[in-house]
Design a protein around this motif. Structure first.
Motif, PDB file in Angstrom:
ATOM      1  N   PHE A  21      -4.962   8.398   2.343  1.00  0.00           N
ATOM      2  CA  PHE A  21      -3.545   8.748   2.205  1.00  0.00           C
ATOM      3  C   PHE A  21      -3.338   9.643   0.978  1.00  0.00           C
ATOM      4  O   PHE A  21      -2.579  10.609   1.020  1.00  0.00           O
ATOM      5  N   SER A  28      -0.882  18.481   1.006  1.00  0.00           N
ATOM      6  CA  SER A  28       0.454  19.081   1.102  1.00  0.00           C
ATOM      7  C   SER A  28       0.870  19.744  -0.200  1.00  0.00           C
ATOM      8  O   SER A  28       1.693  20.646  -0.203  1.00  0.00           O
ATOM      9  N   THR A  42      10.547  18.052  -6.997  1.00  0.00           N
ATOM     10  CA  THR A  42      10.350  16.668  -6.549  1.00  0.00           C
ATOM     11  C   THR A  42      10.485  15.603  -7.643  1.00  0.00           C
ATOM     12  O   THR A  42      11.099  14.580  -7.429  1.00  0.00           O
ATOM     13  N   TYR A 300       3.156  11.828  -7.414  1.00  0.00           N
ATOM     14  CA  TYR A 300       4.236  11.689  -6.443  1.00  0.00           C
ATOM     15  C   TYR A 300       4.258  10.273  -5.848  1.00  0.00           C
ATOM     16  O   TYR A 300       5.303   9.622  -5.817  1.00  0.00           O
ATOM     17  N   SER A 307       9.960   3.242  -8.173  1.00  0.00           N
ATOM     18  CA  SER A 307      11.431   3.220  -8.276  1.00  0.00           C
ATOM     19  C   SER A 307      12.078   2.465  -7.121  1.00  0.00           C
ATOM     20  O   SER A 307      11.453   2.072  -6.195  1.00  0.00           O
TER      21      SER A 307
ATOM     22  N   THR B  69      10.427  17.487   2.416  1.00  0.00           N
ATOM     23  CA  THR B  69      10.370  16.220   1.663  1.00  0.00           C
ATOM     24  C   THR B  69      10.455  16.420   0.147  1.00  0.00           C
ATOM     25  O   THR B  69      11.182  15.721  -0.543  1.00  0.00           O
ATOM     26  N   MET B  70       9.711  17.412  -0.368  1.00  0.00           N
ATOM     27  CA  MET B  70       9.679  17.618  -1.818  1.00  0.00           C
ATOM     28  C   MET B  70      11.034  18.050  -2.374  1.00  0.00           C
ATOM     29  O   MET B  70      11.236  18.032  -3.587  1.00  0.00           O
ATOM     30  N   ILE B  75      15.010  11.447  -2.436  1.00  0.00           N
ATOM     31  CA  ILE B  75      13.580  11.179  -2.255  1.00  0.00           C
ATOM     32  C   ILE B  75      13.155   9.808  -2.779  1.00  0.00           C
ATOM     33  O   ILE B  75      12.402   9.097  -2.135  1.00  0.00           O
ATOM     34  N   PHE B  76      13.667   9.411  -3.945  1.00  0.00           N
ATOM     35  CA  PHE B  76      13.202   8.135  -4.484  1.00  0.00           C
ATOM     36  C   PHE B  76      14.136   6.972  -4.149  1.00  0.00           C
ATOM     37  O   PHE B  76      13.964   5.869  -4.626  1.00  0.00           O
ATOM     38  N   LEU B  78      14.322   6.422  -0.962  1.00  0.00           N
ATOM     39  CA  LEU B  78      13.534   6.015   0.200  1.00  0.00           C
ATOM     40  C   LEU B  78      12.228   5.409  -0.303  1.00  0.00           C
ATOM     41  O   LEU B  78      11.886   5.520  -1.463  1.00  0.00           O
ATOM     42  N   LYS B  79      11.486   4.807   0.575  1.00  0.00           N
ATOM     43  CA  LYS B  79      10.208   4.222   0.179  1.00  0.00           C
ATOM     44  C   LYS B  79       9.127   5.293   0.282  1.00  0.00           C
ATOM     45  O   LYS B  79       8.467   5.422   1.306  1.00  0.00           O
ATOM     46  N   THR B  80       8.957   6.063  -0.790  1.00  0.00           N
ATOM     47  CA  THR B  80       7.972   7.144  -0.858  1.00  0.00           C
ATOM     48  C   THR B  80       7.686   7.817   0.484  1.00  0.00           C
ATOM     49  O   THR B  80       6.663   7.542   1.102  1.00  0.00           O
ATOM     50  N   PRO B  81       8.573   8.687   0.934  1.00  0.00           N
ATOM     51  CA  PRO B  81       8.314   9.349   2.223  1.00  0.00           C
ATOM     52  C   PRO B  81       7.029  10.184   2.184  1.00  0.00           C
ATOM     53  O   PRO B  81       6.717  10.793   1.163  1.00  0.00           O
ATOM     54  N   ALA B  82       6.286  10.160   3.253  1.00  0.00           N
ATOM     55  CA  ALA B  82       5.047  10.939   3.324  1.00  0.00           C
ATOM     56  C   ALA B  82       5.379  12.427   3.261  1.00  0.00           C
ATOM     57  O   ALA B  82       6.287  12.903   3.918  1.00  0.00           O
ATOM     58  N   VAL B  83       4.650  13.143   2.439  1.00  0.00           N
ATOM     59  CA  VAL B  83       4.827  14.591   2.330  1.00  0.00           C
ATOM     60  C   VAL B  83       3.870  15.250   3.315  1.00  0.00           C
ATOM     61  O   VAL B  83       2.699  14.917   3.343  1.00  0.00           O
ATOM     62  N   LYS B  84       4.386  16.166   4.105  1.00  0.00           N
ATOM     63  CA  LYS B  84       3.510  16.905   5.013  1.00  0.00           C
ATOM     64  C   LYS B  84       3.416  18.353   4.533  1.00  0.00           C
ATOM     65  O   LYS B  84       4.153  18.788   3.648  1.00  0.00           O
ATOM     66  N   LYS B  85       2.510  19.078   5.151  1.00  0.00           N
ATOM     67  CA  LYS B  85       2.250  20.441   4.703  1.00  0.00           C
ATOM     68  C   LYS B  85       3.340  21.432   5.119  1.00  0.00           C
ATOM     69  O   LYS B  85       3.840  21.373   6.228  1.00  0.00           O
TER      70      LYS B  85
END
Lengths: 307, 176
Positions: A21, A28, A42, A300, A307, B69-70, B75-76, B78-85
């Protein structure tokens, strides 16, 4: 999957899924460093401290660049210019820093377990930037990232780690990470630099470097850890270099598409010749480049889960 | 949960055909245009619009993938959303970017997408196309091309499903 850990203290505590993961998340972030404007918002408003009790060029800079490209604020503290020289303990330093509400503290310390102790005392996320001869998790993660990027896979590879294994946190973290995969890990170096019962970690030991590198997909070179007394484990640097320095003749014995890795700093002419370090098989500078992406991914994930 | 099919496969296709023609009409052809789909479903919709433009204008527009996402403002939370490319392999400077998403709601995704694009260059224009505009905006942002409008009640949810990932083309309204 969701990232749930507050800290990154070592590879040992990570599952295979967590390792993959992190690598996926790092992928990314890699593109950001190739942009004209190398910054995303971010981690805006987050504060990241690097607390380094040992010298560093790569790791500290890499973390700072990673944090800055994510828009976090960074503060760097090194032992020589901190209250450490006035006699302040790690615990007091940590508690004082904690009062300034940082989100992440990255620590490098010569004492194994220092980051673990810190993590238990404070609410901020703690990242191990190297603790003595114990672990250097972000280095192992960027190494895996680089191997995966260059080879397209981890499974089925022969990976040879050569040098001062006993003092190497890089070797230890890499072994912990790589053994989650179906790889053949071979360690080579002078017998005095091999920890006893190394095989119990799931690696093979081959003292003859010529045999060790045969058909290798990856050769990872390590420097002698002079700061941990490494030179007293060998008769002379010259002999070490003759027996365990990587030369062009070794490359010929490895697979045709072998990659040469080194966590840096390199001692040219000792564990690696100029010809090999700067040659076409070397991915040493790719490791450094990928280090930023991997550390962006880690910062990240940790900031998000805390948090 | 009650489920109501709002658009079926044919209706989705017709709607995308209309959006395609509107894009071409508004921009007087497709010179200098590029398509950028917002992950996840916007990417497949953008690809379909690319195919339609190709069959009408005989020209293949550059197509990029944007992950916002970035740039999220929550963003924070949520529960650490997965970042995609993000994968935009062409220069967006001075281009007219047609941003494509599946559903438009608060406008926050679009805000994030615009910020993300601005970090990648300076497009001449950014236009927005969405399959479903479900209203309830929280920011002053509106689509240039809206497939269908549906004012969603508080107990309702709009789901766009596309065969590329969901196995089936349909827009459904779920209600409690």
């Amino acid at each position: 999957m969701n990232w749930v850990k507050k800290d990154l203290l070592g590879i040992k505590g990570l599952t295979k899924e967590e390792i993959l993961f992190i690598l996926e998340t790092a992928e990314s972030f890699k593109e950001i460093s190739l942009r004209e404007i190398k910054k995303v918002p971010t981690l805006r408003g987050k504060t990241i401290i690097t607390l380094f009790y040992e010298p560093s060029t790569r790791t500290r800079t890499s973390f700072e660049i990673a944090a800055k490209r994510l828009s976090a604020d960074t503060i760097n503290i090194s032992a020589s210019t901190s209250s450490y020289v006035k006699g302040e303990t790690l615990k007091d330093t940590a508690k004082n820093l904690e009062s300034m509400r940082p989100d992440v503290i990255i620590i490098r310390h010569s004492m194994p377990g220092a980051p673990h102790m810190l993590a238990g005392m404070i609410d901020s996320s703690v990242v191990n930037g190297g603790d003595g001869s114990h672990e250097h998790p972000t280095q192992a993660l960027l190494d895996l990232y680089t191997i995966k990027e260059k080879k397209g896979r981890l499974d089925g590879l022969k990976i040879v780690i050569i040098g001062d294994i006993i003092h190497s946190r890089v070797a230890r973290s890499n072994i912990f990470a790589l053994r989650h995969f179906n790889v053949d890990i071979v360690c080579s170096g002078p017998p005095t630099m091999m920890p006893p019962n190394l095989e119990e970690l799931g690696v093979r030991v081959e003292y003859d470097m010529n045999k060790a590198v045969e058909d290798a997909d990856v050769i990872m070179m390590l420097r002698i850890q002079k700061e941990r007394g490494g030179t007293s484990y060998i008769p002379s640097i010259r002999e070490y270099s003759t027996l365990y320095g990587l030369k062009a003749s070794h490359i010929e014995r490895a697979k045709k598409d072998v990659i040469i890795m080194h966590p840096g700093p390199i001692n040219r002419g000792v564990e690696i010749t100029d010809e090999v370090a700067d040659g076409p098989y070397s991915v040493i500078l790719d490791q450094v480049e990928n280090g930023v992406a991997v550390r962006m991914g880690i910062l990240y994930l940790l900031t998000g889960s805390a948090s | 949960m009650k489920k109501k099919v709002f658009l079926d496969k044919k209706a989705i296709d017709r709607t995308l055909t209309r959006i395609t023609h509107e894009i071409l009409e508004k921009n007087e052809g497709c010179d200098n245009l590029c398509l950028i789909g917002i992950r996840t479903r916007g990417v497949y919709l953008a690809k379909r619009i690319q195919d339609k433009i190709k069959s009408i204008e005989k020209k293949e527009l550059p197509l990029g993938i944007l992950d916002i996402t970035m740039y999220r403002d929550d963003i924070f939370k949520l529960k650490t959303p997965a970042v995609k490319k993000t994968d935009i392999s062409f220069d967006i400077n001075n281009k007219i970017v047609i941003l494509i998403d599946d559903v438009m709601h608060t406008g926050r995704t679009t805000r994030a997408a615009i910020d993300a694009l601005m970090d990648l260059g300076r497009p001449q224009k950014i236009q927005l196309g969405v399959l479903v505009d479900r209203g309830n905006r929280e920011l002053p942002i509106h689509p240039d091309y809206a497939g269908v409008l549906y004012n969603v009640d508080t107990d309702e949810e709009v789901l766009v499903r596309l065969k590329e990932i969901d196995g089936k083309d349909e827009v459904i309204i779920m209600s409690a």
